[in-house]
Design an enzyme around this catalytic site. Structure first.
Site, short mmCIF file in Angstrom:
data_model
loop_
_atom_site.label_atom_id
_atom_site.label_comp_id
_atom_site.label_asym_id
_atom_site.label_seq_id
_atom_site.Cartn_x
_atom_site.Cartn_y
_atom_site.Cartn_z
N ASP A 1 36.69 42.35 57.67
CA ASP A 1 36.04 41.61 56.67
C ASP A 1 37.46 40.58 57.24
O ASP A 1 37.46 39.26 57.57
CB ASP A 1 35.89 41.47 55.38
CG ASP A 1 34.44 41.94 55.40
OD1 ASP A 1 33.39 41.91 56.23
OD2 ASP A 1 34.13 43.35 54.83
N ARG B 1 39.43 35.99 60.03
CA ARG B 1 40.31 34.74 60.68
C ARG B 1 39.17 33.68 61.62
O ARG B 1 39.90 32.94 61.68
CB ARG B 1 41.01 35.52 61.53
CG ARG B 1 41.78 34.89 62.67
CD ARG B 1 43.17 35.91 63.51
NE ARG B 1 42.68 37.55 63.92
CZ ARG B 1 42.60 37.47 64.74
NH1 ARG B 1 41.78 35.98 65.76
NH2 ARG B 1 41.54 38.02 65.49
N ASN C 1 36.76 33.66 50.52
CA ASN C 1 35.94 34.71 49.43
C ASN C 1 37.20 34.25 48.55
O ASN C 1 36.45 33.87 47.06
CB ASN C 1 36.73 36.40 50.31
CG ASN C 1 35.95 36.97 50.81
OD1 ASN C 1 35.12 36.47 50.94
ND2 ASN C 1 37.06 37.93 51.70
N GLU C 2 38.03 33.90 47.73
CA GLU C 2 39.00 33.76 46.72
C GLU C 2 40.25 33.23 46.97
O GLU C 2 41.15 33.73 48.46
CB GLU C 2 39.30 34.78 46.13
CG GLU C 2 40.55 35.94 46.38
CD GLU C 2 40.13 36.90 47.57
OE1 GLU C 2 40.90 36.71 48.48
OE2 GLU C 2 38.81 37.79 47.20
N ASP D 1 48.44 39.82 35.32
CA ASP D 1 49.49 40.09 36.54
C ASP D 1 48.90 38.98 37.56
O ASP D 1 49.49 39.56 38.88
CB ASP D 1 49.17 41.76 36.65
CG ASP D 1 49.81 42.99 36.70
OD1 ASP D 1 50.70 42.38 35.62
OD2 ASP D 1 49.15 43.77 36.78
N THR E 1 32.66 39.95 46.16
CA THR E 1 32.43 41.57 46.36
C THR E 1 33.80 42.07 46.94
O THR E 1 33.91 43.24 47.79
CB THR E 1 31.24 41.81 47.13
OG1 THR E 1 31.43 40.89 48.97
CG2 THR E 1 29.66 41.45 46.96
N TYR F 1 38.26 40.97 46.59
CA TYR F 1 38.89 40.87 45.00
C TYR F 1 38.57 40.84 43.67
O TYR F 1 39.21 42.04 42.92
CB TYR F 1 40.17 40.47 45.63
CG TYR F 1 41.86 40.59 45.48
CD1 TYR F 1 41.74 41.79 44.35
CD2 TYR F 1 42.79 39.61 45.09
CE1 TYR F 1 43.05 41.59 43.36
CE2 TYR F 1 44.10 39.76 44.54
CZ TYR F 1 44.52 40.80 43.56
OH TYR F 1 45.37 41.11 43.45
N SER G 1 37.56 44.46 43.32
CA SER G 1 38.22 45.04 42.88
C SER G 1 38.95 44.63 41.42
O SER G 1 39.41 45.79 41.17
CB SER G 1 38.99 45.45 44.06
OG SER G 1 38.65 46.06 45.20
#
Length: 301
Positions: A72, A77, A146-147, A176, A187, A189, A192
């Site tokens: 991924d 990239r 993604n994020e 944090d 699906t 970061y 997680s």
């Protein structure tokens, strides 16, 4: 040769060399030119072969699809290279999960056949526009597939942030960090960090706090057209880093504001099949679909 395919990859993976050679030979044998960055093509061992053209800088130069060899991270990239042009990405997974990939390393001949016959569909994935500013002055702009995440730079200090949605403050957290993700990134970061999985077709943006010390610190699923703002309060001396897709970063000063909104420029993914997202989820996460009770319970009366 009038057709072109862009090759992007991770030559550092030993298995990538055999995959690249098989892919390139299959394409050039069908009069499809393979282009790519000179150093990458050399590392793959295909530079100088008939039908292979190298460039010093990554570029699309008329490619109809970009084939990415790797996990991924390599696909992200590849997205950086092709987003402006709209060339679709076709990922061949050489990583562990490869959630964005469409094919596996054992499917090369099938993939070549699909490319030769232009047998793919294009799926558009929303992206995020990201801006960091201080006192109304723009400091850094970027984008994410993604994020976007703002995170503390040092372990011993927590951030204090205020989240605002569409110009209205919602909550202040000691935390944090905060992840702001697309459905594509749900699906990654965000998952997680405890966020939900969102199907790719859902027009949504996620906000997921990381280890927040607050009563109201649950993941949020927002409409995709909202304007998100994260204000870094200067009540602590914690330093923060703003990341886009875990690849591009900016050190954010105290008192800065991070704004995130939906971009009108998507990333396009080439799809070789029509399988539902549910099947991809089961395969990539190796989910058990038989149930935790096993098969015995079905035979009880």
């Amino acid at each position: 040769m009038t057709r072109r395919v862009l090759l992007v990859g991770h030559p550092g993976r030993p298995e990538a060399l055999d995959v690249a050679a098989e892919l390139v030979h299959g394409l050039t044998a069908n009069d499809i030119e393979v282009i790519g960055q000179t150093d990458e093509l050399r590392a793959f061992g295909v530079l100088g072969e008939p039908g292979v053209t190298g460039y010093h800088e990554p570029q699309q130069d008329g490619a109809e699809v970009a084939v990415v060899l790797g996990g991924d991270g390599t696909i992200l990239r590849g997205a950086e290279i092709v987003r402006e042009s709209g060339v679709p990405l076709l990922g061949i997974n050489l990583g562990h999960v490869g959630f964005l990939a469409e094919a596996e390393r054992d499917d090369i001949q099938h993939t070549v056949h699909k490319i030769v016959h232009r047998d793919w569909t294009v799926e558009e994935r929303e992206t995020l526009e990201v801006e960091a500013s201080l006192a109304g002055e723009s400091l850094w702009t970027n984008w994410a597939l993604n994020e976007a995440s703002v995170e503390k730079a040092a372990r011993e200090r927590m951030l204090e942030v205020t989240l605002a949605i569409d110009g209205r403050p919602l909550s202040t957290w000691g935390c944090d960090g905060v992840v702001m993700a697309t459905p594509t990134g749900s699906t990654a970061y965000a998952f997680s960090a405890g966020g939900p999985i969102v199907w790719p077709g859902v027009p949504a943006t996620l906000v997921v706090p990381i280890s927040a010390h607050a009563l109201f610190a649950r993941p949020l699923v927002l409409s995709h057209d909202v304007h998100i703002a994260i204000d870094l309060r200067d009540t602590t001396d914690a330093q923060a880093v703003l990341w886009c897709d875990g690849r591009r970063s900016f050190d954010v000063p105290q008192g800065a504001r991070i704004e995130v909104r939906r971009s009108d420029r998507p990333v396009r993914l080439a799809r070789l099949g029509t399988g539902p997202f549910t099947d991809r989820l089961v395969a990539k996460f190796d989910l058990s679909v038989s149930g935790w009770r096993g098969t015995g319970g079905r035979n009880r009366h």
